[in-house]
Structures are given as structure tokens and as C-alpha cells.
Design a protein around this motif. Structure first.
Motif, PDB file in Angstrom:
ATOM      1  N   GLN A 135      -1.970 -29.519  57.363  1.00  0.00           N
ATOM      2  CA  GLN A 135      -2.901 -29.026  58.626  1.00  0.00           C
ATOM      3  C   GLN A 135      -2.675 -27.731  59.079  1.00  0.00           C
ATOM      4  OE1 GLN A 135      -5.521 -30.921  59.691  1.00  0.00           O
ATOM      5  NE2 GLN A 135      -6.010 -29.001  60.391  1.00  0.00           N
ATOM      6  N   GLN A 136      -1.220 -27.358  58.996  1.00  0.00           N
ATOM      7  CA  GLN A 136      -1.155 -25.940  59.478  1.00  0.00           C
ATOM      8  C   GLN A 136      -1.447 -24.926  58.441  1.00  0.00           C
ATOM      9  OE1 GLN A 136       3.165 -25.537  59.261  1.00  0.00           O
ATOM     10  NE2 GLN A 136       3.383 -23.428  59.972  1.00  0.00           N
ATOM     11  N   LEU A 137      -1.253 -25.228  57.080  1.00  0.00           N
ATOM     12  CA  LEU A 137      -2.033 -24.352  56.000  1.00  0.00           C
ATOM     13  C   LEU A 137      -3.440 -24.165  56.139  1.00  0.00           C
ATOM     14  CD1 LEU A 137       0.417 -25.532  53.195  1.00  0.00           C
ATOM     15  CD2 LEU A 137       0.478 -23.529  54.033  1.00  0.00           C
ATOM     16  N   LEU A 138      -3.898 -25.468  56.329  1.00  0.00           N
ATOM     17  CA  LEU A 138      -5.443 -25.224  56.532  1.00  0.00           C
ATOM     18  C   LEU A 138      -6.165 -24.335  57.663  1.00  0.00           C
ATOM     19  CD1 LEU A 138      -6.270 -29.143  55.458  1.00  0.00           C
ATOM     20  CD2 LEU A 138      -6.779 -27.018  54.138  1.00  0.00           C
ATOM     21  N   ASP A 139      -5.234 -24.517  58.713  1.00  0.00           N
ATOM     22  CA  ASP A 139      -5.539 -23.886  60.041  1.00  0.00           C
ATOM     23  C   ASP A 139      -5.331 -22.305  59.626  1.00  0.00           C
ATOM     24  OD1 ASP A 139      -6.054 -26.136  61.343  1.00  0.00           O
ATOM     25  OD2 ASP A 139      -4.222 -26.430  62.351  1.00  0.00           O
ATOM     26  N   ALA A 140      -4.407 -22.046  58.926  1.00  0.00           N
ATOM     27  CA  ALA A 140      -3.958 -20.835  58.535  1.00  0.00           C
ATOM     28  C   ALA A 140      -5.025 -20.355  57.624  1.00  0.00           C
ATOM     29  CB  ALA A 140      -2.773 -20.588  57.859  1.00  0.00           C
ATOM     30  N   ALA A 141      -5.487 -20.985  56.611  1.00  0.00           N
ATOM     31  CA  ALA A 141      -6.607 -20.567  55.643  1.00  0.00           C
ATOM     32  C   ALA A 141      -7.800 -20.192  56.527  1.00  0.00           C
ATOM     33  CB  ALA A 141      -6.811 -21.716  54.716  1.00  0.00           C
ATOM     34  N   ARG A 181     -12.694 -31.496  54.877  1.00  0.00           N
ATOM     35  CA  ARG A 181     -12.493 -32.059  56.084  1.00  0.00           C
ATOM     36  C   ARG A 181     -13.356 -31.683  57.178  1.00  0.00           C
ATOM     37  NH1 ARG A 181      -5.936 -32.407  57.026  1.00  0.00           N
ATOM     38  NH2 ARG A 181      -5.382 -33.192  54.973  1.00  0.00           N
ATOM     39  N   LEU A 182     -13.873 -30.135  56.922  1.00  0.00           N
ATOM     40  CA  LEU A 182     -14.792 -29.693  57.905  1.00  0.00           C
ATOM     41  C   LEU A 182     -16.184 -30.454  57.753  1.00  0.00           C
ATOM     42  CD1 LEU A 182     -14.189 -26.068  57.992  1.00  0.00           C
ATOM     43  CD2 LEU A 182     -13.715 -27.672  59.734  1.00  0.00           C
ATOM     44  N   THR A 183     -16.766 -30.991  56.226  1.00  0.00           N
ATOM     45  CA  THR A 183     -17.846 -31.647  56.144  1.00  0.00           C
ATOM     46  C   THR A 183     -17.832 -33.093  56.746  1.00  0.00           C
ATOM     47  OG1 THR A 183     -18.350 -30.307  54.036  1.00  0.00           O
ATOM     48  CG2 THR A 183     -19.570 -32.297  54.184  1.00  0.00           C
ATOM     49  N   HIS A 184     -16.743 -33.810  56.502  1.00  0.00           N
ATOM     50  CA  HIS A 184     -16.584 -34.904  57.139  1.00  0.00           C
ATOM     51  C   HIS A 184     -16.860 -34.945  58.566  1.00  0.00           C
ATOM     52  CE1 HIS A 184     -15.191 -39.004  57.507  1.00  0.00           C
ATOM     53  NE2 HIS A 184     -14.274 -38.689  58.273  1.00  0.00           N
ATOM     54  N   ARG A 185     -16.033 -33.994  59.110  1.00  0.00           N
ATOM     55  CA  ARG A 185     -16.280 -34.071  60.809  1.00  0.00           C
ATOM     56  C   ARG A 185     -17.545 -33.588  61.177  1.00  0.00           C
ATOM     57  NH1 ARG A 185     -11.703 -29.845  61.911  1.00  0.00           N
ATOM     58  NH2 ARG A 185     -12.646 -29.504  63.871  1.00  0.00           N
ATOM     59  N   MET A 186     -18.292 -32.704  60.294  1.00  0.00           N
ATOM     60  CA  MET A 186     -19.632 -32.393  60.861  1.00  0.00           C
ATOM     61  C   MET A 186     -20.612 -33.532  60.415  1.00  0.00           C
ATOM     62  SD  MET A 186     -21.981 -29.314  59.402  1.00  0.00           S
ATOM     63  CE  MET A 186     -21.001 -27.745  60.267  1.00  0.00           C
ATOM     64  N   ARG A 187     -20.335 -34.390  59.494  1.00  0.00           N
ATOM     65  CA  ARG A 187     -21.019 -35.377  59.142  1.00  0.00           C
ATOM     66  C   ARG A 187     -21.085 -36.538  60.170  1.00  0.00           C
ATOM     67  NH1 ARG A 187     -23.298 -37.096  54.244  1.00  0.00           N
ATOM     68  NH2 ARG A 187     -21.908 -35.703  53.183  1.00  0.00           N
ATOM     69  N   GLU A 188     -19.748 -36.738  60.947  1.00  0.00           N
ATOM     70  CA  GLU A 188     -19.640 -37.568  61.930  1.00  0.00           C
ATOM     71  C   GLU A 188     -20.288 -37.206  63.133  1.00  0.00           C
ATOM     72  OE1 GLU A 188     -15.496 -38.391  62.210  1.00  0.00           O
ATOM     73  OE2 GLU A 188     -15.716 -40.197  60.711  1.00  0.00           O
ATOM     74  N   ALA A 189     -20.033 -35.748  63.663  1.00  0.00           N
ATOM     75  CA  ALA A 189     -20.663 -35.252  64.961  1.00  0.00           C
ATOM     76  C   ALA A 189     -21.999 -35.219  64.813  1.00  0.00           C
ATOM     77  CB  ALA A 189     -19.797 -33.907  64.827  1.00  0.00           C
ATOM     78  N   PHE A 191     -19.809 -26.997  67.769  1.00  0.00           N
ATOM     79  CA  PHE A 191     -19.014 -27.271  66.534  1.00  0.00           C
ATOM     80  C   PHE A 191     -18.777 -26.238  65.552  1.00  0.00           C
ATOM     81  CE2 PHE A 191     -18.453 -28.339  61.794  1.00  0.00           C
ATOM     82  CZ  PHE A 191     -17.595 -29.285  61.976  1.00  0.00           C
ATOM     83  N   ASN A 192     -19.865 -25.257  65.462  1.00  0.00           N
ATOM     84  CA  ASN A 192     -19.771 -24.020  64.527  1.00  0.00           C
ATOM     85  C   ASN A 192     -18.905 -23.065  65.396  1.00  0.00           C
ATOM     86  OD1 ASN A 192     -21.380 -24.356  61.979  1.00  0.00           O
ATOM     87  ND2 ASN A 192     -22.509 -25.354  63.493  1.00  0.00           N
ATOM     88  N   CYS A 193     -19.035 -22.849  66.559  1.00  0.00           N
ATOM     89  CA  CYS A 193     -18.172 -21.969  67.235  1.00  0.00           C
ATOM     90  C   CYS A 193     -16.741 -22.172  66.896  1.00  0.00           C
ATOM     91  CB  CYS A 193     -18.765 -21.931  68.543  1.00  0.00           C
ATOM     92  SG  CYS A 193     -20.219 -20.995  69.055  1.00  0.00           S
ATOM     93  N   GLN A 194     -16.631 -23.322  67.105  1.00  0.00           N
ATOM     94  CA  GLN A 194     -15.058 -23.697  66.901  1.00  0.00           C
ATOM     95  C   GLN A 194     -14.775 -23.900  65.538  1.00  0.00           C
ATOM     96  OE1 GLN A 194     -14.959 -27.669  68.731  1.00  0.00           O
ATOM     97  NE2 GLN A 194     -14.659 -27.062  70.668  1.00  0.00           N
ATOM     98  N   ASN A 195     -15.503 -23.864  64.561  1.00  0.00           N
ATOM     99  CA  ASN A 195     -15.056 -23.798  63.236  1.00  0.00           C
ATOM    100  C   ASN A 195     -16.032 -22.914  62.470  1.00  0.00           C
ATOM    101  OD1 ASN A 195     -13.426 -26.334  63.000  1.00  0.00           O
ATOM    102  ND2 ASN A 195     -15.310 -27.099  64.024  1.00  0.00           N
ATOM    103  N   PRO A 196     -15.978 -21.401  62.706  1.00  0.00           N
ATOM    104  CA  PRO A 196     -16.752 -20.524  62.026  1.00  0.00           C
ATOM    105  C   PRO A 196     -16.169 -20.214  60.686  1.00  0.00           C
ATOM    106  CG  PRO A 196     -14.956 -19.444  63.238  1.00  0.00           C
ATOM    107  CD  PRO A 196     -15.087 -20.792  63.626  1.00  0.00           C
ATOM    108  N   VAL A 197     -15.404 -20.738  60.021  1.00  0.00           N
ATOM    109  CA  VAL A 197     -14.982 -20.689  58.711  1.00  0.00           C
ATOM    110  C   VAL A 197     -15.933 -21.640  57.584  1.00  0.00           C
ATOM    111  CG1 VAL A 197     -13.351 -22.834  58.690  1.00  0.00           C
ATOM    112  CG2 VAL A 197     -13.180 -20.856  57.042  1.00  0.00           C
ATOM    113  N   PHE A 198     -16.577 -22.487  58.508  1.00  0.00           N
ATOM    114  CA  PHE A 198     -17.433 -23.434  57.887  1.00  0.00           C
ATOM    115  C   PHE A 198     -18.712 -22.432  57.086  1.00  0.00           C
ATOM    116  CE2 PHE A 198     -20.913 -26.412  56.908  1.00  0.00           C
ATOM    117  CZ  PHE A 198     -20.270 -27.529  56.389  1.00  0.00           C
ATOM    118  N   LEU A 199     -19.108 -21.859  58.069  1.00  0.00           N
ATOM    119  CA  LEU A 199     -20.262 -20.681  57.504  1.00  0.00           C
ATOM    120  C   LEU A 199     -19.850 -19.992  56.627  1.00  0.00           C
ATOM    121  CD1 LEU A 199     -22.881 -20.298  60.358  1.00  0.00           C
ATOM    122  CD2 LEU A 199     -22.965 -21.977  58.188  1.00  0.00           C
TER     123      LEU A 199
END
Length: 219
Positions: A27-33, A78-86, A114-122
Motif C-alpha cells: 500500500q505504501q508503494l501504491l500510494d507513492a505511485a 484497487r481503484l476500480t474496485h473501490r469505484m465500482r463499490e462506491a 472520489f475523483n478529487c481524492q484519487n486524481p491518479v485514476f483519470l
């Protein structure tokens, strides 16, 4: 005769601790990425930059991911799964029973958040060289959400044809995506203003089609 407890098998607790530490490191590496991808874009990012952002050595990173593509795929999944649930929980008959303005507040605000908290998705989706599996997952998510939106429209206005529902859902998503880019490009009061502009655009488009007031309930 004194009863003795069965001894815990030697080493059983250690693998669990190692697994927990490993998940924290992942998770640390994914957050950094996510930070690096958002800042520099996917194409320009490197595993060395991700390792620096995470505060670990490249060797530590390679213990968990063989390359940048593997990191992006795991992050995207992970982001897709969270977005699908949300997002999947938003297109429900409960929301369809609200007046249009309230429904837009209830649906759009969590999607924006969701998108503001996870801009990396776009950032990943808009990159031209992301791994193909991420594109496939995004298309599947979009198709699922569009199907749910079409069901919502049918619930509100059952007399609309399937073709009109599909076109309406496609337009709604197109308007939302265009507005979302403007929202993410601004901060503070300007961001809030663009959120309201986005809702106004959606309201203006949808009101003549599905009505602006509370839909009548079927007896």
C-alpha cells in the motif's frame, strides 16, 4: 491430572505478521505511485521515482513489483474496485425518488469526491500507454455504471424507449466527464463553482427528459 494447552505451531504467527507487513509495504508503494503518476504522468514515471517517493530502495520495490506496469495494474484494480463499490451504490430507486436537484446532489457529490481524492485514476485512464488490462477494466466499469443509470432513468420515466434511455445515459456520462476535468483542474472556491456548473448542466439536460420534480410513485 493437569490439562495442558496445545502449543501453537511454531512459526504460525510469523507468516501472518510478515503478510501484514507486506500488505502495508504494498500500500505504501501504491500510494507513492499514485503521487508520482499524478505529478509526472504515467509515461514519464519510473520505478526509481516511485521508490524515492515511498522512501525505500529500488530493491525493496522489486520484491513486490517487477516493473512500473505491474504497479499501475495493481493500483488500477484497487481503484476500480473501490469505484465500482462506491458508484454502484448511487444508482438506486431510493435516489430516483428524489427531485432532480436533490438526486444530482446525492449522486454527483460522492463521485466528485472520489475523483478529487484519487486524481491518479483519470491520469492513468487518459495515458496512451497504460497496460491493456486497465483499459478493459475501465470499459467494463463504465458499461456497468451506464447500465445502472439506464435502469434509473427507466424507473423515473418508464415510457422512454430503450434507445432513448441509452442515448440519455451516454450524454449524462459525457457531460459528467467533461465537467469533472474542469473540476479537477481547479481548487477551493473555483472548484466548488465548477461543481455547481456541472450540476446545472446536468439538470438543464435531464429536466426536459425525466422531469425535475419527485417522480410519481407506482401504486
Amino acid at each position: 491430572m493437569t490439562e495442558t494447552k496445545a502449543a501453537q505451531p511454531a512459526g504460525e504467527a510469523k507468516p501472518r505478521r510478515r503478510q501484514a507487513r507486506g500488505e502495508r509495504r504494498i500500500q505504501q508503494l501504491l500510494d507513492a505511485a499514485a503521487s508520482v503518476f499524478s505529478r509526472t504522468g504515467y509515461t514519464s514515471a519510473s520505478t526509481n521515482a516511485i521508490a524515492r517517493e515511498a522512501g525505500v530502495s529500488p530493491g525493496t520495490l522489486y520484491q513486490f513489483f517487477p516493473n512500473k506496469e505491474a504497479i499501475a495494474v495493481e493500483l488500477g484494480e484497487r481503484l476500480t474496485h473501490r469505484m465500482r463499490e462506491a458508484h454502484g451504490a448511487l444508482f438506486t430507486p431510493e435516489y430516483a425518488s428524489l427531485p432532480l436537484g436533490e438526486m444530482l446532489d446525492a449522486v454527483v457529490d460522492p463521485m466528485i469526491e472520489f475523483n478529487c481524492q484519487n486524481p491518479v485514476f483519470l491520469t492513468l485512464i487518459h495515458s496512451g500507454d497504460i497496460p491493456g488490462v486497465m483499459t478493459e477494466e475501465h470499459h467494463a466499469l463504465h458499461a456497468a455504471l451506464q447500465a445502472r443509470l439506464e435502469e434509473l432513468i427507466e424507473f423515473i420515466q418508464p415510457e422512454l424507449s430503450a434507445e432513448r434511455r441509452a442515448r440519455t445515459a451516454t450524454m449524462v456520462f459525457s457531460l459528467f466527464k467533461a465537467g469533472l476535468e474542469l473540476v479537477l483542474a481547479h481548487e477551493g472556491e473555483e472548484r466548488d463553482a465548477y461543481v455547481e456548473e456541472l450540476k446545472a448542466s446536468l439538470h438543464g439536460y435531464l429536466a426536459p427528459i425525466i422531469g425535475a420534480e419527485t417522480p410519481p410513485r407506482t401504486p
